[in-house]
Design a protein around this motif. Structure first.
Motif, mmCIF file in Angstrom:
data_model
loop_
_atom_site.group_PDB
_atom_site.id
_atom_site.type_symbol
_atom_site.label_atom_id
_atom_site.label_comp_id
_atom_site.label_asym_id
_atom_site.label_seq_id
_atom_site.Cartn_x
_atom_site.Cartn_y
_atom_site.Cartn_z
ATOM 1 N N SER A 31 54.365 49.436 70.575
ATOM 2 C CA SER A 31 54.497 49.122 69.292
ATOM 3 C C SER A 31 56.061 48.667 69.201
ATOM 4 O O SER A 31 56.231 47.670 68.019
ATOM 5 N N ILE A 32 57.141 49.107 69.949
ATOM 6 C CA ILE A 32 58.391 48.441 69.772
ATOM 7 C C ILE A 32 58.223 47.005 70.025
ATOM 8 O O ILE A 32 58.952 46.047 69.633
ATOM 9 N N LEU A 73 56.966 44.783 67.103
ATOM 10 C CA LEU A 73 57.898 44.476 66.055
ATOM 11 C C LEU A 73 58.742 43.354 66.493
ATOM 12 O O LEU A 73 59.377 42.565 65.851
ATOM 13 N N GLU A 74 59.352 43.271 67.931
ATOM 14 C CA GLU A 74 60.131 42.542 68.482
ATOM 15 C C GLU A 74 59.494 41.161 68.553
ATOM 16 O O GLU A 74 59.979 39.882 68.115
ATOM 17 N N VAL A 85 56.977 39.967 66.334
ATOM 18 C CA VAL A 85 56.885 39.698 65.073
ATOM 19 C C VAL A 85 58.142 38.993 64.419
ATOM 20 O O VAL A 85 57.905 37.550 63.911
ATOM 21 N N LEU A 86 59.275 39.386 64.866
ATOM 22 C CA LEU A 86 60.672 38.942 64.635
ATOM 23 C C LEU A 86 60.601 37.334 65.313
ATOM 24 O O LEU A 86 61.143 36.593 64.637
ATOM 25 N N ILE A 134 53.843 37.339 60.366
ATOM 26 C CA ILE A 134 52.869 38.324 60.610
ATOM 27 C C ILE A 134 53.017 39.375 59.538
ATOM 28 O O ILE A 134 53.738 40.291 59.593
ATOM 29 N N ASP A 154 51.104 42.104 58.230
ATOM 30 C CA ASP A 154 50.854 43.414 58.122
ATOM 31 C C ASP A 154 49.997 43.516 59.488
ATOM 32 O O ASP A 154 49.749 42.804 60.302
ATOM 33 N N GLU A 155 49.656 44.870 59.617
ATOM 34 C CA GLU A 155 48.942 45.335 60.677
ATOM 35 C C GLU A 155 47.493 44.519 61.054
ATOM 36 O O GLU A 155 47.211 44.281 62.153
ATOM 37 N N GLY A 199 48.176 41.278 62.509
ATOM 38 C CA GLY A 199 48.775 41.430 63.665
ATOM 39 C C GLY A 199 47.705 41.723 64.780
ATOM 40 O O GLY A 199 47.719 41.445 66.135
ATOM 41 N N PHE A 204 47.609 39.446 67.742
ATOM 42 C CA PHE A 204 47.926 39.682 69.220
ATOM 43 C C PHE A 204 46.852 40.229 70.031
ATOM 44 O O PHE A 204 47.094 40.688 70.991
#
Lengths: 136, 85
Positions: B41-42, B45-46, B48-49, B59, B61-62, B65, B69
């Motif tokens: 999950s970390i 986030l990376e 998404v950024l 992106i 929301d989940e 994602g 992904f």
């Protein structure tokens, strides 16, 4: 401003935020920690030269970051999931009034990244990005 | 492997510091999380950024994602669709 003990589940000797000075939930928090000479960890770090361990400044920022959450964290779990780009520029000593600034950076799927900064009288002591996960 | 697909793989390698890995070593059809590349999950986030910064695609929301992904190829298509939009 919320009382630290009413918002955070941490207690002595590990409640590392004394009070909240400024707060916009989800955006920004400024809190304060006064380093007292009686802090237990200073007994051994170090006997003749007490200074606050760098990792505890990260913990102070993480706890201050808890106030980004609008609701109290009592009964909920907040985890430190990661630390990025941590820099320790100068030590903190007993008697120092530490300013803890935490600002929201990004979030996805329950994981939040914040920018943290510890300073004392305008001098930056520590800066880091923290990854925090709040459950429940 | 088209140009966008290659750039997505390069972005993943760079953002997640997958040192020593080359784009052709990434299976475009393999899942990004769990099996496959084994991201967590970390890393999400990376990514998404990174996707927002490099390709200008958000992106939100989940749910988005989950779709984006599924694999590198799915992510490439997601970026292509949203860049055009």
């Amino acid at each position: 401003m919320p009382d630290a003990r009413a918002h955070l589940p941490h207690r002595y000797p590990f409640l590392l935020v004394d009070r909240v000075l400024e707060r916009e939930p989800g955006i920004r928090v400024v809190a304060e920690k006064l380093v007292s000479a009686s802090e237990p960890y200073l007994q051994g770090h170090f006997p003749d030269r007490p200074l606050v361990p760098g990792v505890l400044m990260l913990e102070m920022l993480a706890q201050a970051g808890g106030f980004l959450e609008a609701e109290p964290l009592m009964g909920r779990a907040i985890f430190l999931a990661g630390v990025q780009d941590a820099r320790f520029k100068a030590p903190a000593f007993p008697g120092d009034r530490l300013r803890l600034e935490v600002t929201f950076d990004a979030a996805f799927a329950g994981l939040m990244r914040v920018n943290g900064r510890v300073s004392c009288e305008g001098r930056e002591l520590c800066a880091a990005k923290l990854l925090v996960k709040v459950m429940g | 492997m088209d140009d966008l697909n290659l750039r997505v793989k390069e972005m993943i390698i760079q953002r997640l510091k997958l040192e020593g890995m080359t784009p052709d070593q990434i299976d475009g059809t393999a899942p990004l999380f769990g099996e496959g590349l084994g991201l967590d999950s970390i890393d999400a986030l990376e990514l998404v950024l990174g996707i927002e910064q490099v390709f200008g695609v958000k992106i939100e929301d989940e749910a988005a994602g989950l779709k984006a992904f599924r694999s590198v190829d799915a992510l490439t298509e997601f970026i292509r669709e949203h860049q055009q939009a």
